[in-house]
Design a protein around this motif. Structure first.
Motif, PDB file in Angstrom:
ATOM      1  N   ILE A   1      18.605  40.472  45.249  1.00  0.00           N
ATOM      2  CA  ILE A   1      18.575  41.315  44.050  1.00  0.00           C
ATOM      3  C   ILE A   1      19.896  42.069  43.892  1.00  0.00           C
ATOM      4  O   ILE A   1      20.443  42.173  42.788  1.00  0.00           O
TER       5      ILE A   1
ATOM      6  N   VAL B   1      22.326  41.814  40.648  1.00  0.00           N
ATOM      7  CA  VAL B   1      22.696  42.991  39.854  1.00  0.00           C
ATOM      8  C   VAL B   1      24.210  43.095  39.732  1.00  0.00           C
ATOM      9  O   VAL B   1      24.751  43.350  38.642  1.00  0.00           O
TER      10      VAL B   1
ATOM     11  N   VAL C   1      25.376  40.395  37.344  1.00  0.00           N
ATOM     12  CA  VAL C   1      25.061  40.722  35.943  1.00  0.00           C
ATOM     13  C   VAL C   1      26.128  41.667  35.389  1.00  0.00           C
ATOM     14  O   VAL C   1      26.606  41.505  34.254  1.00  0.00           O
TER      15      VAL C   1
ATOM     16  N   ASN D   1      21.839  49.724  43.757  1.00  0.00           N
ATOM     17  CA  ASN D   1      21.857  48.663  42.735  1.00  0.00           C
ATOM     18  C   ASN D   1      22.522  49.143  41.451  1.00  0.00           C
ATOM     19  O   ASN D   1      23.276  48.393  40.816  1.00  0.00           O
ATOM     20  N   ILE D   2      22.256  50.388  41.056  1.00  0.00           N
ATOM     21  CA  ILE D   2      22.882  50.930  39.846  1.00  0.00           C
ATOM     22  C   ILE D   2      24.396  50.997  40.011  1.00  0.00           C
ATOM     23  O   ILE D   2      25.161  50.604  39.112  1.00  0.00           O
TER      24      ILE D   2
ATOM     25  N   ASN E   1      26.177  49.194  42.033  1.00  0.00           N
ATOM     26  CA  ASN E   1      26.683  47.829  42.080  1.00  0.00           C
ATOM     27  C   ASN E   1      26.815  47.223  40.697  1.00  0.00           C
ATOM     28  O   ASN E   1      27.713  46.408  40.454  1.00  0.00           O
ATOM     29  N   PHE E   2      25.943  47.604  39.787  1.00  0.00           N
ATOM     30  CA  PHE E   2      26.049  47.115  38.415  1.00  0.00           C
ATOM     31  C   PHE E   2      27.372  47.556  37.796  1.00  0.00           C
ATOM     32  O   PHE E   2      28.119  46.737  37.238  1.00  0.00           O
TER      33      PHE E   2
END
Length: 418
Positions: free
Chosen positions: A258, A262, A265, A315-316, A318-319
């Motif tokens: 995931i 991320v 994306v 994750n945020i 990494n985005f």
């Protein structure tokens, strides 16, 4: 240059094959990394595998450029695709016969894959400006980055699923399928007749010619050194991304996938934006913004709590990290393609690749021991602080800060004959 009405079809047809080939290759690469992660559970071994993958780029890149500039690029691409397929086939067959294979064989396969990519990357980048109008190069670089990000989105998810469902030997065979796709589309791509250069390849003389041209462009040369320094501080953290999830956040293989998705994306959206709008009139600002995003995201990632909330925040970050990456890569490659003649690009890209590839292993040497002793999160903090230093260096170099306002220093008609 092909006719304006046909260049898009010709170019995108070629990149469709490279896209499909890239997906299968990335799936196999992730599967091999997961194999090492599960079998060794060691950041040092993963770092060693990454270093081995860098070796061809360090020692062979300078010699690749003269070969690319003086030989048929189409057949170079097809030949290296077949080399990758052969390596995958041998590894898979030995694994099927023996039901396992030693780690050294995984390292050897990674070396051969890297050797093929050492030829393919500068070859593709030197083909691009012969098919694409100069005014479209930055947008095309962004689009290519977006396509590569789609590969990165699909690959870790598919690799995680396939690695859990099938034996690694069967997953490796996907490389053979991808090589066939890539070779078939390259075979039917119409490339402009290359400018012939007299005489055989003289590696040292040709490399010296490329080095002289690179040094003559002060802005590109300094930007290359900045990129190398950036690679030095980025690669240690990049190499242990799966361990950040599985060790620091105590997550699973699926959770690590995931994180990769991320990040990809974000890269896809950043590349798509550049492909649509470009990187602005002053691309130096885009380069600085990319470095700054790495600094902020790296430092914050390293100090997150080790719970599920920390994982969500990771994750945020990494985005946004992913969004920023294309704003360095796409403008940098477009600048090189714009400022040097196509018949010299193999040498120029080979040299810039060597400098950046050399920096990666230097950082990875310390990555494993630091992660094993202090934790993988420390590598992210080091990456963020290092990026701040790199960004400050960019602001202090006028040739880099104003690179889009500098005239092209090497007109095609003044290329030294070798």
């Amino acid at each position: 240059m092909t006719a304006p009405t046909t260049w898009r079809f010709n170019f995108y047809r070629m990149w469709t094959g490279q896209f499909l080939s890239g997906i299968t290759s990335a799936i196999v690469q992730y599967a091999l990394l997961w194999y090492l992660t599960v079998e060794t559970k060691s950041a040092t071994m993963i770092s060693l595998a990454t270093i081995i993958g860098f070796l061809p780029g360090i020692f062979i890149s300078p010699f690749v450029g003269p070969i690319i500039d003086r030989h048929n690029k189409k057949w170079l691409m097809i030949g290296t695709d077949m080399l990758t397929a052969l390596a995958a086939l041998v590894l898979a067959v030995i694994g099927l016969i023996g039901h396992t294979f030693p780690l050294w064989m995984v390292f050897l396969a990674m070396f051969v894959r890297s050797l093929a990519q050492t030829f393919q990357y500068p070859t593709l980048q030197s083909i691009t400006p012969t098919l694409v109008p100069n005014t479209m190069l930055t947008k095309i670089s962004g689009q290519i980055g977006a396509f590569q990000s789609v590969q990165m989105i699909i690959a870790p998810a598919v690799a995680g699923v396939l690695f859990g469902m099938f034996d690694i030997n069967y997953v490796i065979l996907l490389d053979v399928v991808g090589a066939i796709f890539g070779s078939a589309t390259m075979l039917i791509t119409r490339l402009p007749e290359r400018l012939k250069q007299d005489g055989p390849v003289h590696f040292w003389q040709d490399m010296l010619t490329g080095w002289t041209l690179l040094r003559k462009d002060k802005g590109i040369f300094q930007l290359t050194l900045i990129g190398a320094l950036f690679t030095l501080i980025f690669m240690p953290a990049g190499a242990v991304y799966p361990l950040m999830t599985t060790q620091y956040f105590r997550g699973t293989v699926a959770m690590a996938s995931i994180v990769e998705v991320v990040f990809s994306v974000g890269m896809m959206l950043g590349g798509a934006w550049i492909g649509w709008r470009g990187a602005g009139k002053d691309r130096g600002r885009a380069l600085f913004g990319s470095i700054l995003s790495v600094a902020v995201c790296g430092i914050l990632s390293g100090i997150l709590s080790r719970d599920f909330t920390g994982f969500i925040l990771f994750n945020i970050l990494n985005f946004f990290f992913g969004v920023g990456v294309p704003f360095f890569n796409a403008p940098f490659m477009a600048m090189i393609q714009e400022r040097f003649a196509p018949e010299m690009l193999g040498r120029i890209i080979g040299l810039t690749s060597m400098l950046m590839n050399l920096a990666g292993p230097l950082g990875l040497v310390a990555a494993g021991p630091v992660a094993d002793r202090f934790g993988v999160n420390m590598l992210f903090i080091i990456m963020g602080v290092g990026a701040l230093v790199v960004g400050a260096g960019m602001l202090l170099l006028p040739a880099v800060r104003t690179i889009d306002r500098q005239p092209r220093p090497v007109p095609a008609e003044e290329i030294p004959k070798s």
